[in-house]
Motif scaffolding. Structure first.
Motif, PDB file in Angstrom:
ATOM      1  N   PHE A 132      -4.774   8.916  -2.424  1.00 43.93           N
ATOM      2  CA  PHE A 132      -3.521   9.048  -1.682  1.00 43.93           C
ATOM      3  C   PHE A 132      -3.787   9.242  -0.192  1.00 43.93           C
ATOM      4  O   PHE A 132      -3.044   8.759   0.651  1.00 43.93           O
ATOM      5  CB  PHE A 132      -2.667  10.194  -2.228  1.00 43.93           C
ATOM      6  N   PHE A 135      -4.102   6.028   1.337  1.00 44.90           N
ATOM      7  CA  PHE A 135      -2.781   5.487   1.687  1.00 44.90           C
ATOM      8  C   PHE A 135      -2.319   6.025   3.036  1.00 44.90           C
ATOM      9  O   PHE A 135      -1.838   5.282   3.895  1.00 44.90           O
ATOM     10  CB  PHE A 135      -1.775   5.832   0.579  1.00 44.90           C
ATOM     11  N   VAL A 136      -2.489   7.330   3.227  1.00 42.96           N
ATOM     12  CA  VAL A 136      -2.027   7.944   4.473  1.00 42.96           C
ATOM     13  C   VAL A 136      -2.794   7.373   5.667  1.00 42.96           C
ATOM     14  O   VAL A 136      -2.205   7.029   6.690  1.00 42.96           O
ATOM     15  CB  VAL A 136      -2.163   9.479   4.406  1.00 42.96           C
ATOM     16  N   GLU A 139      -1.594   4.056   6.562  1.00 45.50           N
ATOM     17  CA  GLU A 139      -0.349   4.108   7.322  1.00 45.50           C
ATOM     18  C   GLU A 139      -0.598   4.483   8.777  1.00 45.50           C
ATOM     19  O   GLU A 139       0.059   3.953   9.675  1.00 45.50           O
ATOM     20  CB  GLU A 139       0.633   5.089   6.685  1.00 45.50           C
ATOM     21  N   VAL A 176       1.987   2.708  -2.991  1.00 45.00           N
ATOM     22  CA  VAL A 176       2.522   3.942  -3.571  1.00 45.00           C
ATOM     23  C   VAL A 176       2.758   3.756  -5.070  1.00 45.00           C
ATOM     24  O   VAL A 176       2.422   4.613  -5.895  1.00 45.00           O
ATOM     25  CB  VAL A 176       3.831   4.346  -2.863  1.00 45.00           C
ATOM     26  N   ALA A 180       1.030   5.712  -8.154  1.00 42.75           N
ATOM     27  CA  ALA A 180       1.842   6.415  -9.162  1.00 42.75           C
ATOM     28  C   ALA A 180       1.411   6.016 -10.574  1.00 42.75           C
ATOM     29  O   ALA A 180       1.244   6.872 -11.448  1.00 42.75           O
ATOM     30  CB  ALA A 180       3.322   6.097  -8.948  1.00 42.75           C
ATOM     31  N   TYR A 183      -1.964   7.526 -11.327  1.00 40.28           N
ATOM     32  CA  TYR A 183      -1.856   8.978 -11.545  1.00 40.28           C
ATOM     33  C   TYR A 183      -1.344   9.278 -12.946  1.00 40.28           C
ATOM     34  O   TYR A 183      -1.775  10.231 -13.598  1.00 40.28           O
ATOM     35  CB  TYR A 183      -0.936   9.593 -10.485  1.00 40.28           C
ATOM     36  N   LEU A 189      -6.249  12.435  -8.256  1.00 37.30           N
ATOM     37  CA  LEU A 189      -6.215  11.547  -7.097  1.00 37.30           C
ATOM     38  C   LEU A 189      -7.567  11.408  -6.423  1.00 37.30           C
ATOM     39  O   LEU A 189      -7.790  10.495  -5.645  1.00 37.30           O
ATOM     40  CB  LEU A 189      -5.200  12.067  -6.067  1.00 37.30           C
TER      41      LEU A 189
END
Lengths: 497, 113
Positions: A132, A135-136, A139, A176, A180, A183, A189
């Motif tokens: 995750f 992912f951040v 971004e 995302v 999900a 997960y 994660l």
């Protein structure tokens, strides 16, 4: 493995620099000095990190001292530390180039802080050990790239940013969604922990292959593989050259790195499906890239399509997934980041001199600009992989790996397309640099030609050294591949069993 | 309950896809909004919708709902909020400069020689 704050510094230094630079946005000279200084510091830290990883093995840092699967862990194995070093070097060269070419208007409107934020995102994505958090960092990187792409606000930039942003918003949502799903299967994660839990499954559920393909779509959209490359040629054409260099050299490679990481760490169980699909896509990506690069007479477009070709070659090595081919891919990945940056900067100088990127509208540049011509020549043959220049070893090993696994067609295609890559970049040399001198190019933009040339030469020299010193580089690359081929090394380093 | 949520999320994704394929940029932005709503609800659903107390430390030790997906959603919400704000301003600037909201009129042929 003990704690090591060095791991976080390639993220922290650009971040701190970006924050400081935001307060002094109108003082251009101070901004330039701080940017150059900070990016030089980042290069040195990244070099130190590579040294540490090579002597002491994988370096990890549990943020906030929470033990591994529960907190966010930053992991620097050899692959990520090498990529962080490459990113930092490119960042340094581009900032140096920007000083003399980006223009005061952009410099006053937060250009340097955003470049630093982009480097934060890329270095973070290479270093993180949490899906995750990846992912951040994606971004962070993308947000900076949106702003860099549109900064200046010309019509073409606005138009292409709308498209680029739409594509990336969709792929981020898919990311995302993929996280999900993953997960719900593994309940964790942390990437090492995910890999361990997948390894413990008695029977691999089919849904895992579905998630693997979903990740391929997500990272394929970021990394521009066939058939998800459609946004790239237009978007990369719009911004000014330094921005184009950053995007072309760094952004797509983060997608490739993510595919390499997830496919070696999570999804190695159903290789006959996932890796074969990747193989076919990689070969078609190479074909699309070369078709584009020989079709256009616009020098920017030619280099942009060469990005797509290189992505295909790197992915081919990853999909074959033998030690030889992986070594080739890692070699080629680092080579391609450096040489693409060098080529874009050189192209930028040509456009600055001639005022056009249309190859049919200028010729005979070698008469007035011999240094530029020969540096471009060296960069071009490095790209095509003429031995002993830097592109050779990587491509050789990728093809050899493919042959060893009996993938004859793909390997032959990659071998033959090298000729077309050579043709596409030599076309620029032959039509642009050769020929009589019947055109005069006044210094229309009053640019400093020599100062722009310095970062381009710097990158070309690094690429040449990388090619001639491939024996020296080999021990580092081998260590990177060792972790990729044996996920248990990674898991052990993170979870400290 | 998960089934009901799955159907709802599927409906959101279908609407988002439809809107993203339309010509107007504003409709596309509404589509991205729906898409992120769907993605966020999906994280919540995939984390499990079993009954439990709110994830605040409680003295009597009752089981709580999984706090991790909630933290992920919170992160994803602010990120998509930031990106949507940028997208809206970009559409506004694009409308000012380019004078159109129609994607068909934003075709580019620069460099295709």
């Amino acid at each position: 493995m003990e704690m090591n704050n060095l791991v976080v510094l390639p993220i922290f230094v650009p971040l701190l620099t970006a924050v400081i630079l935001m307060f002094i946005s109108k003082k251009i000279n101070i901004q330039r000095w701080i940017s150059v200084g900070a990016s030089l510091v980042t290069v040195m830290i990244a070099g130190l990190l590579v040294h540490h990883v090579s002597t002491d093995g994988i370096q990890t840092l549990d943020i906030g001292s929470w033990p591994a699967p529960f907190g966010i862990t930053l992991v620097s194995d050899m692959l990520s530390s090498l990529l962080v070093l490459t990113t930092s070097i490119i960042g340094f060269a581009v900032i140096l180039y920007s000083i003399y070419s980006i223009g005061e208007g952009r410099e006053k409107h937060f250009y340097y802080p955003i470049v630093q934020f982009l480097i934060v995102g890329v270095n973070g994505a290479f270093t993180t050990g949490d899906i995750f958090n990846l992912f951040v960092f994606f971004e962070v990187m993308l947000m900076a790239s949106y702003v860099l792409l549109v900064l200046g606000g010309t019509k073409i930039q606005l138009r292409e940013t709308i498209k680029y942003l739409t594509v990336n918003v969709i792929s981020s949502s898919l990311f995302v969604i993929a996280v999900a799903y993953l997960y719900s299967i593994v309940g964790t994660l942390n990437m090492a922990h995910i890999s361990q839990r997948i390894g413990l499954l008695e029977e691999i559920p089919g849904i895992l292959t579905v998630i693997a393909i979903l990740f391929l779509i997500v990272f394929g959209l970021k990394g521009a593989i066939f058939p998800l490359y459609f946004w790239l040629p237009g978007s990369y054409y719009a911004p000014p050259v330094p921005v184009m260099t950053l995007l072309g050299a760094l952004l797509t490679k983060v997608g490739i790195y993510s595919i390499a990481r997830t496919y070696s760490l999570f999804f190695y169980h159903d290789q006959s499906y996932t890796h074969d699909l990747l193989l076919v896509l990689a070969v078609v990506t190479v074909l699309i890239g070369v078709v584009g690069s020989i079709a256009y007479w616009d020098i920017k477009k030619i280099i942009i399509y060469n990005i797509i070709t290189a992505i295909g070659v790197i992915l081919y090595g990853i999909s074959v997934a033998t030690t030889t081919s992986m070594t080739g891919s890692v070699y080629y990945l680092i080579h391609d980041m450096i040489i693409k940056a060098a080529l874009f900067l050189l192209i930028g100088i040509i456009v600055n001199i001639t005022g056009t990127s249309n190859l049919k509208k200028f010729h005979g540049l070698i008469n007035d600009y011999p240094v530029l011509a020969w540096v471009y020549f060296i960069a071009a043959i490095s790209l095509a992989g003429i031995p002993p220049f830097s592109g050779f070893v990587g491509k050789w090993l990728v093809i050899q790996g493919g042959m060893e696994r009996g993938e004859l067609i793909g390997s032959v295609i990659i071998l033959l397309t090298s000729l077309l890559v050579l043709y596409s970049v030599m076309k620029i040399f032959i039509y642009g640099f050769w020929g009589g001198k019947d055109q005069d190019y006044p210094d229309q933009h009053s640019i400093s030609y020599n100062k722009l040339l310095i970062p381009a030469i710097l990158l070309t020299v690094i690429a040449v050294l990388y090619g001639f010193g491939s024996e020296f580089v080999y021990s580092y690359v081998a260590q990177a591949v060792d972790t990729l081929m044996n996920p248990e090394i990674y898991i052990e380093a993170v979870l400290k069993e | 309950m998960e089934l009901l949520m799955a159907i709802l999320i599927g409906f959101l994704f279908a609407s988002a896809t439809y809107l993203l394929l339309s010509k107007s940029i504003l409709r596309m932005i509404i589509g991205t909004g729906l898409l992120s709503h769907g993605a966020h609800l999906l994280i919540l659903t995939m984390g499990g919708l079993k009954k439990g107390a709110v994830p605040i430390v409680n003295g009597d030790g009752t089981p709580v709902t999984d706090p991790l997906p909630q933290a992920l959603i919170l992160t994803a919400i602010v990120i998509s909020f930031g990106v949507t704000a940028l997208f809206l301003v970009l559409a506004y600037r694009g409308y000012q400069e380019l004078g159109t909201d129609n994607m068909d009129e934003l075709r580019g042929t620069d460099g295709n020689e």
